[in-house]
Design a protein around this motif. Structure first.
Motif, short mmCIF file in Angstrom:
data_model
loop_
_atom_site.label_atom_id
_atom_site.label_comp_id
_atom_site.label_asym_id
_atom_site.label_seq_id
_atom_site.Cartn_x
_atom_site.Cartn_y
_atom_site.Cartn_z
N PRO A 570 -75.33 -13.39 -40.78
CA PRO A 570 -75.20 -12.29 -39.81
C PRO A 570 -73.99 -11.41 -40.12
N PRO A 571 -73.90 -10.24 -39.46
CA PRO A 571 -72.77 -9.34 -39.72
C PRO A 571 -71.44 -10.02 -39.42
N LEU A 572 -70.45 -9.81 -40.29
CA LEU A 572 -69.13 -10.43 -40.15
C LEU A 572 -69.28 -11.88 -39.70
N GLY A 573 -70.12 -12.59 -40.40
CA GLY A 573 -70.38 -13.94 -39.94
C GLY A 573 -70.87 -14.83 -41.06
N PHE A 574 -71.13 -16.07 -40.70
CA PHE A 574 -71.57 -17.00 -41.73
C PHE A 574 -72.79 -17.77 -41.29
N SER A 575 -73.43 -18.37 -42.28
CA SER A 575 -74.45 -19.37 -42.02
C SER A 575 -74.16 -20.53 -42.98
N THR A 576 -74.80 -21.64 -42.75
CA THR A 576 -74.47 -22.85 -43.50
C THR A 576 -75.71 -23.39 -44.20
N TYR A 577 -75.55 -23.79 -45.43
CA TYR A 577 -76.64 -24.39 -46.19
C TYR A 577 -76.20 -25.76 -46.68
N ILE A 578 -77.13 -26.68 -46.62
CA ILE A 578 -76.82 -28.06 -47.02
C ILE A 578 -77.65 -28.40 -48.26
N VAL A 579 -76.96 -28.80 -49.30
CA VAL A 579 -77.65 -29.21 -50.54
C VAL A 579 -77.54 -30.73 -50.64
N SER A 580 -78.68 -31.39 -50.68
CA SER A 580 -78.67 -32.84 -50.78
C SER A 580 -79.51 -33.27 -51.97
N SER A 581 -79.29 -34.50 -52.34
CA SER A 581 -80.10 -35.02 -53.43
C SER A 581 -81.48 -35.35 -52.86
N ALA A 582 -82.51 -35.03 -53.65
CA ALA A 582 -83.87 -35.20 -53.15
C ALA A 582 -84.27 -36.66 -53.22
N LYS A 583 -85.15 -37.03 -52.30
CA LYS A 583 -85.65 -38.40 -52.33
C LYS A 583 -86.62 -38.55 -53.51
N ASN A 883 -74.09 -36.88 -41.35
CA ASN A 883 -74.14 -35.58 -40.67
C ASN A 883 -72.78 -35.16 -40.15
N ASN A 884 -71.70 -35.66 -40.75
CA ASN A 884 -70.41 -35.45 -40.11
C ASN A 884 -69.97 -33.99 -40.06
N TRP A 885 -70.46 -33.16 -40.97
CA TRP A 885 -70.14 -31.73 -40.86
C TRP A 885 -71.04 -31.06 -39.84
N THR A 886 -72.34 -31.23 -40.04
CA THR A 886 -73.29 -30.52 -39.18
C THR A 886 -73.12 -30.89 -37.71
N SER A 887 -72.69 -32.09 -37.44
CA SER A 887 -72.57 -32.47 -36.03
C SER A 887 -71.30 -31.93 -35.39
N SER A 888 -70.34 -31.52 -36.19
CA SER A 888 -69.07 -31.07 -35.59
C SER A 888 -68.74 -29.61 -35.88
N HIS A 889 -69.64 -28.90 -36.53
CA HIS A 889 -69.33 -27.51 -36.87
C HIS A 889 -70.47 -26.57 -36.46
N LEU A 890 -70.06 -25.33 -36.20
CA LEU A 890 -71.06 -24.31 -35.92
C LEU A 890 -71.84 -24.02 -37.20
N PRO A 891 -73.16 -24.01 -37.12
CA PRO A 891 -73.93 -23.69 -38.33
C PRO A 891 -73.90 -22.18 -38.64
N THR A 892 -73.87 -21.38 -37.61
CA THR A 892 -73.81 -19.92 -37.85
C THR A 892 -72.79 -19.30 -36.90
N PHE A 893 -72.33 -18.14 -37.30
CA PHE A 893 -71.33 -17.43 -36.50
C PHE A 893 -71.43 -15.95 -36.84
N SER A 894 -71.21 -15.11 -35.84
CA SER A 894 -71.06 -13.70 -36.12
C SER A 894 -69.90 -13.15 -35.30
N GLY A 895 -69.09 -12.34 -35.94
CA GLY A 895 -67.93 -11.76 -35.26
C GLY A 895 -68.31 -10.62 -34.33
N VAL A 896 -69.55 -10.16 -34.40
CA VAL A 896 -69.95 -9.05 -33.53
C VAL A 896 -70.95 -9.56 -32.50
#
Ligand SMILES: [Zn+2]
Length: 1026
Positions: A570-583, A883-896
């Motif tokens: 989003p504008p002035l913002g972030f989103s989060t992507y998680i890269v994991s090893s595939a099963k 899930n220690n990041w995803t459970s304690s952090h905002l996945p997306t954010f926008s400054g506007v």
């Protein structure tokens, strides 16, 4: 004896009568009806060139050049105190600030008095005298703002005059943006094309009214003076300690009394200059490079000259400044010729076009651009997360970046040790800003919205606990340790993708990984399409060598693949992507398919999964066609490489190609080597075409599924010079378009200026250098068009470019020499990179983007993708177990505000919390008048929505450098009379005054508006009841 006594008495009387103290009358003002010679004492202090900025300041390394700026400022200070009529101008704030910090409070007080009385005047006022070809306009604004705000804070002064005396050609942006929009009343410089100068002198048009912007026209014009020769004094009036000009000897008891001779010389030189100048005011630039190290030698002579010349009375001599000169010119009520466009390219002789420096040191130019973008994004994040009173700041980066805009810095025209100094400063600034960015992103991602104010101390501690690696500055050479991590089961890589632009935007992320089996999830936890591409051998070789050379150690792991996936934020913002090893079973990223046409194979290959297709001829291994099924454009296009052999200056003209000058001696196409055909990688996200052009040039062309332009990543170098020939490497895009000698190149990344091959608007060009004389600086891009289509090429750093034949765009990518071009640097431009004693010529990697549109439709892409290239996604990496990041952090954010974004035609080019708590905001309209049918219109920005959760107190519009209120600046604007007013000037559209209740900012085409905003502290909008 009587005679002897008489002689003694006579001699004594003679001495006592004539050798007594003479009080020189230096108080002369302008005199109406006489030729006024404005003596402007000045020094030109390069912020790094042959020596580093600090060496110049303290006077170190004097074997290279005896230059000590500290001496200049010390001695000028004393000389000004000695006579209140004396004046001096000072320009480079990087030096002045070094000196100022070292002065006692008493001396600072005295300096303030000198400034207040006008004896010492700051002009130009940026940290350095920036170049005008190779910097980005945002960097020019930032470096000037830094200096101007210092001058305002310490001295309560606003510089009135632009003083770009040394840069090698002059840009339209300098005139209207860095001139008029700064509130300058005039602009002065020395270097213009020698043919242009001759004509202007003949017609007395060295002084003009310059309208640099088509869109803002007369509303952004500036009185501009070109010096008749250079920025030094007329011959015979140079008075540094070791200079050879005869001093005024007015002591009759000494030999060689010469007052009348010197007065005659003065008057003759004045009339000579008056012959090429309108009105009865002329300016003498009394000084040159690093002069006034012993200021008394200059002032002593000028005191005498003013005294005796005015006694003589034929002309009027006075201590002056460019501001006084400007006011005197204005008072004459003369009409001036209107100048449009710019003053590029610059040639000082028939075979000496200063168009080589547009590309010199391409890696450094790329680094400066990258840091420019980083400076913008780090200030933005600092604002969004709340500025803390302690800890890392962007100040070091700001300083380093400002100095890097100097006309012997980003230009690439300094000595190697000085280039290293600039890079070191940038990397130190980057390291500090990186800590700030890390902390800010951590704060933002840990925050829980709508809970009012948080304790920054706690936040700081929390941020220290998490392990957030910001960005990968060496990602361009496939080196990114945070992403090259071993993803064991349960462990994953967190990629926070921050978008500095004011609108939502998507792009393809590519990071090196070591696993061939990964999956990518987006902010919602949904698995998204991703693709693995092998890292090619050339890239790995470059990676291994440069990581060792730069970091002193070899990379610990070797990634096998690029992982590519589509991300959006989003504008002035972030989103989060998680890269994991595939099963073992289940979905995973798609491995690209490889297609290498065999030697016997012939025909064409089509590349691209979406609307855009590139068609390659397999036999010749080259691009032949571009087609877009959406825009219905189908066009023949080839892309190739060639090099110019550098003239070594051994013919009858000794001018060689070098750091400044481009003087080719023949052009040589580089044919793709048949043994290494192209290889195509295909997948769901993008297709890549790998081509090894020759032993030292390779490239990867990428066509992304969702995008309608192609990207070329080139690797050029080491350029071989063992044949004894310097080389300048170019790439060409060749079409069949009928472009009628015309092409368009940007001015410092902003307005596009029409260029016509072998033609100048202002004079009949005598063509001596058909290639070098048609080169122009490119910071954003170049385009050509005919009545059907337009081809645009965008760049990731400043380069030189042209259209040497119709239908073609050419860019110069890299240069390496064996000779110096005799413009003072005294060192051959031959960049090498070493591991211990093993040195190689510098290899560079960079990106070019191209696209073909129906005619008139290309601007949208150039402008929006141009912003994306300047402000790429900022990537931050962390690891999580479970899930220690995803459970304690905002996945997306926008400054506007949610659902709000800036209009498509507006960019936020500054968002910065200042020391005093005010916020500096700059908004830039991205389109010129008439450039796009939908977007070249008035735009509106809603500040209330832009600043979510904040209560806006007061909004003050300022000049571009935020050192005065806009209203005040407009009020005292000088209204120059012009001779040839442009009849069909487009209607000028500018936004109106911002209503303090509505808080909507209007922006007309190409308008940039600057605001200082006071927010009500401690009040969120919720709390404030809005
Ligand atoms: Zn200079």
């Amino acid at each position: 004896m009587a005679i002897a006594v008489f002689l003694l008495v006579f001699f004594a009387a003679f001495i006592s009568a004539q050798s007594s103290y003479i009080k020189y009358n230096t108080s002369q003002d302008v005199v109406e009806g006489k030729l006024n010679v404005h003596l402007v004492p000045h020094t030109h202090d390069d912020v790094g060139w042959l020596k580093t900025v600090d060496q110049y300041y303290v006077g170190a390394n004097n074997s290279i050049r005896g230059a000590c700026v500290q001496n200049v400022l010390d001695s000028v200070f004393e000389a000004l105190l000695a006579d209140k009529n004396r004046k001096f101008i000072y320009v480079e704030q990087a030096f002045f600030q070094r000196w100022w910090r070292q002065q006692s409070e008493t001396d600072q007080g005295l300096v303030k008095e000198l400034v207040k009385s006008g004896q010492l005047e700051f002009i130009n006022g940026g940290m350095c005298m920036h170049d005008e070809a190779t910097p980005h306009y945002i960097d020019m604004i930032d470096q000037t703002t830094l200096g101007h705000r210092f001058i305002k804070r310490e001295f309560d002064q606003v510089p009135r005059v632009g003083w770009q005396i040394d840069p090698f050609g002059h840009s339209a942006i300098q005139a209207y943006l860095l001139g008029a929009e700064m509130g300058f009343d005039s602009l002065f410089f020395a270097r213009i094309d020698y043919q242009d100068r001759t004509k202007r002198k003949d017609e007395k048009n060295l002084e003009v009214v310059w309208r640099g912007s088509k869109s803002l026209g007369s509303s952004s014009q500036i009185f501009t003076g070109v010096f008749p020769r250079h920025y030094d004094p007329p011959d015979g009036f140079v008075f540094e300690l070791n200079d050879v000009s005869p001093p005024v000897q007015d002591d009759v008891s000494l030999f060689d009394y010469n007052v009348q001779e010197r007065v005659n010389d003065f008057v003759a030189a004045a009339f000579l200059q008056a012959n090429v100048t309108r009105t009865n005011h002329i300016m003498w630039t009394m000084g040159t490079d690093f002069r006034y190290q012993y200021a008394r030698t200059w002032f002593r002579q000028m005191d005498k000259l003013i005294h005796y010349v005015n006694k003589d009375g034929r002309v009027n001599a006075l201590y002056s400044t460019p501001s006084i000169y400007t006011d005197a010119k204005y008072a004459t009520n003369e009409s001036w010729q209107v100048k449009t466009g710019d003053f590029f390219p610059y040639a000082d002789k028939p075979n000496a076009y200063w168009t080589g420096y547009f590309t010199s040191r391409p890696a450094f130019k790329g680094y400066v651009r990258m840091m420019s973008s980083y400076y913008l994004v780090s200030r933005q994040l600092e604002f969004l997360s709340g500025r803390s009173s302690s800890g890392s700041t962007t100040d070091t980066l700001a300083d380093a970046l400002a100095i890097a805009q100097h006309h012997d810095a980003v230009t690439g025209t300094q000595r190697q040790h000085v280039a290293d100094d600039y890079s070191k400063r940038l990397s130190m600034g980057y390291a500090e800003a990186e800590e700030l960015v890390s902390l800010s992103l951590a704060r933002l991602s840990e925050s829980i919205p709508q809970t009012g104010y948080r304790d920054p101390i706690t936040e700081f501690k929390q941020a220290k606990i998490i392990n957030l690696h910001i960005d990968c500055p060496l990602l361009n050479i496939s080196y990114c340790p945070p992403s090259e991590t071993n993803l064991s089961p349960g462990k994953s890589l967190v990629v926070v993708v921050y978008n500095p632009l004011g609108w939502k935007r998507g792009d393809i992320i590519r990071i090196p990984v070591i696993s061939d089996s990964v999956i990518v999830r987006n902010s919602d936890g949904i698995e998204i399409e991703s693709q693995l591409l092998p890292i090619d051998l050339t890239s790995l070789n470059v990676r291994n060598f440069y990581v060792k050379a730069y970091l002193g150690e070899s990379p610990s792991v070797t990634p096998k693949y690029w992982l590519a996936f589509s991300a959006s934020a989003p504008p002035l913002g972030f989103s989060t992507y998680i890269v994991s090893s595939a099963k073992q079973t289940g979905s995973r990223s798609t491995m690209s398919t490889v297609h290498t046409p065999l030697g016997s194979e012939s025909g064409n290959i089509e590349v691209g999964q979406g609307n855009l297709k590139l068609i390659y001829d397999v036999d010749e291994g080259k691009l032949i066609q571009y087609s877009n099924s959406k825009s219905m454009v189908k066009a023949s296009i080839e892309q190739s490489y060639s090099f110019y052999s550098a003239n070594d200056g051994s013919d009858k003209d000794s001018q060689a190609s070098g750091a400044y000058v481009f003087r080719p001696n023949g052009t040589f196409p580089i044919k793709p080597e048949v043994q290494a055909p192209l290889t195509v990688f295909r997948g769901p996200v993008l297709d890549e075409v790998h081509q090894q052009i020759n032993a030292w040039i390779s490239q990867i062309t990428r066509v992304y599924k969702g995008m309608e332009h192609a990207e070329i990543e080139f690797t050029v170098g080491p350029i071989p010079i063992d044949d004894g020939i310097g080389k300048e490497v170019t790439t060409q895009f060749t079409t069949t378009m009928k472009t009628n000698k015309t092409f368009y190149s940007d001015s410092n990344g902003r307005d596009f200026v029409e260029r016509i091959r072998d033609y100048r608007t202002d004079w009949d060009l005598e063509v001596n250098q058909p290639v070098a004389g048609n080169y122009y600086p490119v910071n954003l891009g170049v385009y050509v068009q005919d009545n059907m289509t337009e081809l645009s090429v965008l760049v990731d750093r400043s380069v030189g470019g042209s259209s040497i034949v119709d239908g073609q765009i050419e860019l110069m990518l890299h240069r390496r020499f064996l000779h110096d071009d005799i413009r003072g640097v005294g060192e051959v431009l031959n960049e090498t990179v070493c591991i211990l004693d093993e040195c190689k010529g510098l290899t560079i990697k960079g990106k070019i983007y191209f696209r073909i549109d129906p005619v008139g439709k290309g601007a949208k892409w150039r402008r929006s993708v141009g912003q994306e290239i300047y402000s790429p996604f900022l990537l931050a990496f962390s690891e999580q177990d479970g899930n220690n990041w995803t459970s304690s952090h905002l996945p997306t954010f926008s400054g506007v505000d949610s659902f709000y974004s800036l209009p498509d035609n507006v960019a936020m080019i500054t968002l910065q919390e200042l020391l005093d708590g005010k916020v500096l905001l700059r908004l830039a309209h991205l389109y010129e008048v008439g450039e796009d049918e939908d977007l070249s219109v008035m735009a509106n920005v809603e500040l209330k929505k832009l600043f979510r959760d904040k209560k806006i107190g007061k909004v003050t519009e300022t000049s571009l450098s935020a050192n005065q209120e806009r209203m005040e600046m407009e009020k005292r604007k000088l209204l120059w009379r012009v001779k040839n007013d442009i009849k069909d000037e487009p209607k000028i559209v500018r936004g109106g005054v911002v209503d303090p209740t509505k808080l909507v900012v209007e922006l007309g085409p190409m308008e940039i508006r600057t605001f200082l905003i006071d927010f009500d502290r401690g009040l969120s909008r919720e709390v404030a009841g809005i």
